[in-house]
Design an enzyme around this catalytic site. Structure first.
Site, PDB file in Angstrom:
ATOM      1  N   GLU A 159       0.920  -1.117   0.042  1.00  0.00           N
ATOM      2  CA  GLU A 159       0.012  -0.027  -0.052  1.00  0.00           C
ATOM      3  C   GLU A 159       0.977   1.248  -0.002  1.00  0.00           C
ATOM      4  O   GLU A 159       1.219   1.796   1.054  1.00  0.00           O
ATOM      5  CB  GLU A 159      -0.884   0.167   0.942  1.00  0.00           C
ATOM      6  CG  GLU A 159      -2.097   0.899   1.131  1.00  0.00           C
ATOM      7  CD  GLU A 159      -3.059   1.125   2.190  1.00  0.00           C
ATOM      8  OE1 GLU A 159      -4.258   1.534   1.925  1.00  0.00           O
ATOM      9  OE2 GLU A 159      -2.725   0.483   3.457  1.00  0.00           O
ATOM     10  N   ALA A 170      -2.656   8.260   6.008  1.00  0.00           N
ATOM     11  CA  ALA A 170      -1.744   8.140   7.099  1.00  0.00           C
ATOM     12  C   ALA A 170      -0.432   7.772   6.519  1.00  0.00           C
ATOM     13  O   ALA A 170       0.525   7.436   7.245  1.00  0.00           O
ATOM     14  CB  ALA A 170      -2.037   7.106   7.914  1.00  0.00           C
ATOM     15  N   HIS A 225      -6.189   5.044  -2.854  1.00  0.00           N
ATOM     16  CA  HIS A 225      -5.399   6.221  -2.528  1.00  0.00           C
ATOM     17  C   HIS A 225      -5.179   7.303  -3.532  1.00  0.00           C
ATOM     18  O   HIS A 225      -3.879   7.536  -3.812  1.00  0.00           O
ATOM     19  CB  HIS A 225      -3.921   6.097  -1.559  1.00  0.00           C
ATOM     20  CG  HIS A 225      -4.272   5.469  -0.503  1.00  0.00           C
ATOM     21  ND1 HIS A 225      -4.357   6.118   0.451  1.00  0.00           N
ATOM     22  CD2 HIS A 225      -4.433   4.044   0.081  1.00  0.00           C
ATOM     23  CE1 HIS A 225      -4.337   5.431   1.761  1.00  0.00           C
ATOM     24  NE2 HIS A 225      -4.726   4.246   1.496  1.00  0.00           N
ATOM     25  N   HIS A 246      -9.964  -0.357  -0.254  1.00  0.00           N
ATOM     26  CA  HIS A 246     -10.856   0.222   0.610  1.00  0.00           C
ATOM     27  C   HIS A 246     -11.899   1.181   0.133  1.00  0.00           C
ATOM     28  O   HIS A 246     -11.795   2.181   0.197  1.00  0.00           O
ATOM     29  CB  HIS A 246     -10.268   0.559   1.963  1.00  0.00           C
ATOM     30  CG  HIS A 246      -9.256   1.483   2.014  1.00  0.00           C
ATOM     31  ND1 HIS A 246      -8.954   2.711   1.090  1.00  0.00           N
ATOM     32  CD2 HIS A 246      -8.015   1.113   2.577  1.00  0.00           C
ATOM     33  CE1 HIS A 246      -7.766   3.159   1.321  1.00  0.00           C
ATOM     34  NE2 HIS A 246      -7.356   2.463   2.050  1.00  0.00           N
ATOM     35  N   ALA A 250     -10.027   7.155   1.077  1.00  0.00           N
ATOM     36  CA  ALA A 250      -8.865   7.809   0.388  1.00  0.00           C
ATOM     37  C   ALA A 250      -9.047   7.762  -1.149  1.00  0.00           C
ATOM     38  O   ALA A 250      -8.205   7.411  -2.022  1.00  0.00           O
ATOM     39  CB  ALA A 250      -7.776   6.910   0.723  1.00  0.00           C
ATOM     40  N   ASP A 303      -7.704  -3.549   7.171  1.00  0.00           N
ATOM     41  CA  ASP A 303      -6.935  -2.269   7.130  1.00  0.00           C
ATOM     42  C   ASP A 303      -6.415  -2.083   8.712  1.00  0.00           C
ATOM     43  O   ASP A 303      -6.195  -1.000   9.195  1.00  0.00           O
ATOM     44  CB  ASP A 303      -7.570  -1.170   6.824  1.00  0.00           C
ATOM     45  CG  ASP A 303      -6.592  -0.071   6.509  1.00  0.00           C
ATOM     46  OD1 ASP A 303      -5.364  -0.504   6.224  1.00  0.00           O
ATOM     47  OD2 ASP A 303      -6.878   1.163   6.248  1.00  0.00           O
ATOM     48  N   ILE A 337      -7.541   9.486   9.678  1.00  0.00           N
ATOM     49  CA  ILE A 337      -7.813   8.141   9.952  1.00  0.00           C
ATOM     50  C   ILE A 337      -6.268   7.318   9.639  1.00  0.00           C
ATOM     51  O   ILE A 337      -5.867   7.431   8.575  1.00  0.00           O
ATOM     52  CB  ILE A 337      -9.152   7.394   9.364  1.00  0.00           C
ATOM     53  CG1 ILE A 337     -10.012   8.206   9.653  1.00  0.00           C
ATOM     54  CG2 ILE A 337      -9.022   6.000   9.412  1.00  0.00           C
ATOM     55  CD1 ILE A 337     -11.525   7.740   8.949  1.00  0.00           C
ATOM     56  N   ALA A 338      -5.866   6.463  10.633  1.00  0.00           N
ATOM     57  CA  ALA A 338      -4.681   5.712  10.490  1.00  0.00           C
ATOM     58  C   ALA A 338      -4.889   4.428  10.605  1.00  0.00           C
ATOM     59  O   ALA A 338      -4.517   3.600  11.467  1.00  0.00           O
ATOM     60  CB  ALA A 338      -3.567   6.186  11.498  1.00  0.00           C
ATOM     61  N   GLY A 339      -5.546   3.730   9.685  1.00  0.00           N
ATOM     62  CA  GLY A 339      -5.916   2.386   9.689  1.00  0.00           C
ATOM     63  C   GLY A 339      -7.085   1.955  10.761  1.00  0.00           C
ATOM     64  O   GLY A 339      -7.480   2.906  11.046  1.00  0.00           O
TER      65      GLY A 339
END
Length: 419
Positions: A159, A170, A225, A246, A250, A303, A337-339
């Site tokens: 990723e 993130a 992303h 996801h 993103a 994730d 948001i970080a995972g």
């Protein structure tokens, strides 16, 4: 006495490095993508492959004898007592658990995998975050080595570093790159065939050419992303991208005059679509909507970061500081948001008990559909036997789950008892 996490990690790791044993389970409610069958049984052989399933008692006894199990031996035959029997869960996008990430070297992989395995995730594609290229190459080599040791590690998902700056989430902006051909070749050489998936923003200058290059090498590129519009995302899928990373997160959202990348994925039957069903990354109304977009093509993913199955508090995502509050992870620097701290066990539980999904559809999203993303639903060089169903010829990845709570109780991976 309750085992410590260190003991659990040791037990799970040793079991996965060991040999398979025949398994015989009766009295279960079998649920997989093909439906529900009460009073079911399953028998697997010493190679970790299911040889027979059914409901007929005489056929069960015959199947037991075929793998040298005495059907009258109560110590050898497991009575499920009406519990749910499903295939093992397959997570194609997760970064860690139990305070470790899959970027943390061999020991980190063992610990994080145990954290997911005890909750029913029998197979996992290990997601690696954006890092300097040399670090990514080292981390990929660690995944390659683990694949040779144990059957539960399916390969790596990169990723990054080929993500859009505007949609980096993130990921470290200092490490983002344009996927020029030479860099793609460098990563492919370092991976020695273990990269399963790579997330790419197709609008990058070399985004489409990189998708073609990775696809030609047997990797499944994923659109994500990204700041791509509908047309560019469609070009990415036509170039060989087979996954959307996801959905909703993103990327540009749905808009009636700017459709964005989501409709491009939904319209394309070749594309498996990841969805984080935690009610936070994607709130429940959009989970329901997204799940209905592409029947049999939605793959639940977690994730999950290192804080998964851990208390709230400060953690690291690569070199970045993360704070977890109420189970939700955000970067300290900017609140992004970080995972997640999601487990596939919880995603399936939420789908059935909270969102009201039919159980076979919820199980399919955590088993057969993610397996399909890489052709693991068919015999293949990586897993040997296919994944995703409780059926003859499929791997003996089996879960026994409480029917009231959907909490996983017993776990087998390729005929190896983990829990």
């Amino acid at each position: 006495m309750t085992q410590s996490r260190e003991q659990i990690v040791s037990r799970v790791t040793e079991a996965l490095k060991g040999e398979a044993s025949p398994v015989a389970i009766r009295g279960a409610r079998k649920i997989d993508a093909r439906g529900v069958q009460d009073h079911s049984w399953v028998v697997s052989n010493a190679s970790g492959v299911i040889v027979a399933t059914g409901t007929n008692e005489e056929e069960f006894e015959s199947a037991c004898r075929s793998v040298s199990i005495d059907p009258a031996d109560e110590t050898a035959v497991i009575d499920a007592k009406g519990r749910i029997l499903t295939p093992g869960y397959v997570d194609i996008h997760a970064h860690g658990a139990w305070e470790h990430s899959f970027d943390d070297g061999p020991e980190g992989i063992d610990i994080a995998r145990a954290g997911h395995a005890v909750h029913g995730t029998t197979r996992q594609v290990l997601s690696l975050i954006t890092n300097p290229v040399d670090v990514i190459k080292r981390n990929v080599a660690n995944v390659r080595a683990k694949m040779d040791e144990r059957p539960d590690v399916l390969g790596a998902h990169l990723e990054g570093p080929f993500l859009a700056l505007a949609r980096k989430g993130a990921h470290d902006p200092e490490c983002l790159k344009d996927p020029v051909p030479e860099l793609v070749d460098e990563l492919l050489d370092a991976a020695d065939g273990c990269i399963r998936q790579i997330t790419i923003a197709p609008e990058l200058p070399h985004g489409i050419s990189a998708i073609k290059q990775f696809a030609a090498a047997g990797v499944v590129p994923a659109v994500g992303h990204c700041d791509a519009d509908y047309e560019t995302a469609k070009l990415g899928f036509d170039a060989g991208a087979g996954i959307m990373t996801h959905m909703f997160n993103a990327m540009n959202g749905l808009h009636h005059r700017k459709p964005g990348p989501i409709p491009a994925a939904v319209e394309d039957p070749r594309v498996i679509i990841e969805l984080i069903n935690d009610g936070f990354h994607v709130q429940n109304p959009m989970v329901r909507l997204g799940f209905d977009f592409a029947p049999h093509r939605i793959a639940f993913v977690t994730d999950a970061m290192a804080a998964t199955d851990c208390p709230d508090g400060p953690y690291k995502l690569g070199a970045l500081d993360v704070n977890v509050v109420d189970g939700h992870a955000r970067l300290v620097s900017n609140g992004a948001i970080a995972g997640s701290t999601l487990l596939l066990e919880v995603a399936v539980k939420r789908a059935v008990l909270e969102l009201g999904f039919e159980a076979p559809a919820a199980v399919e999203a955590a088993t057969l559909t993610p397996a399909k993303a890489f052709g693991f639903d068919r015999p293949n060089p990586v897993t040997g036997a296919p994944l995703g169903l409780v059926a003859p010829g499929f791997a003996a990845d089996i879960l026994l789950t409480d029917p009231a709570t959907w909490t996983v109780g017993e776990v087998w991976c390729a005929g190896r008892k983990l829990v």
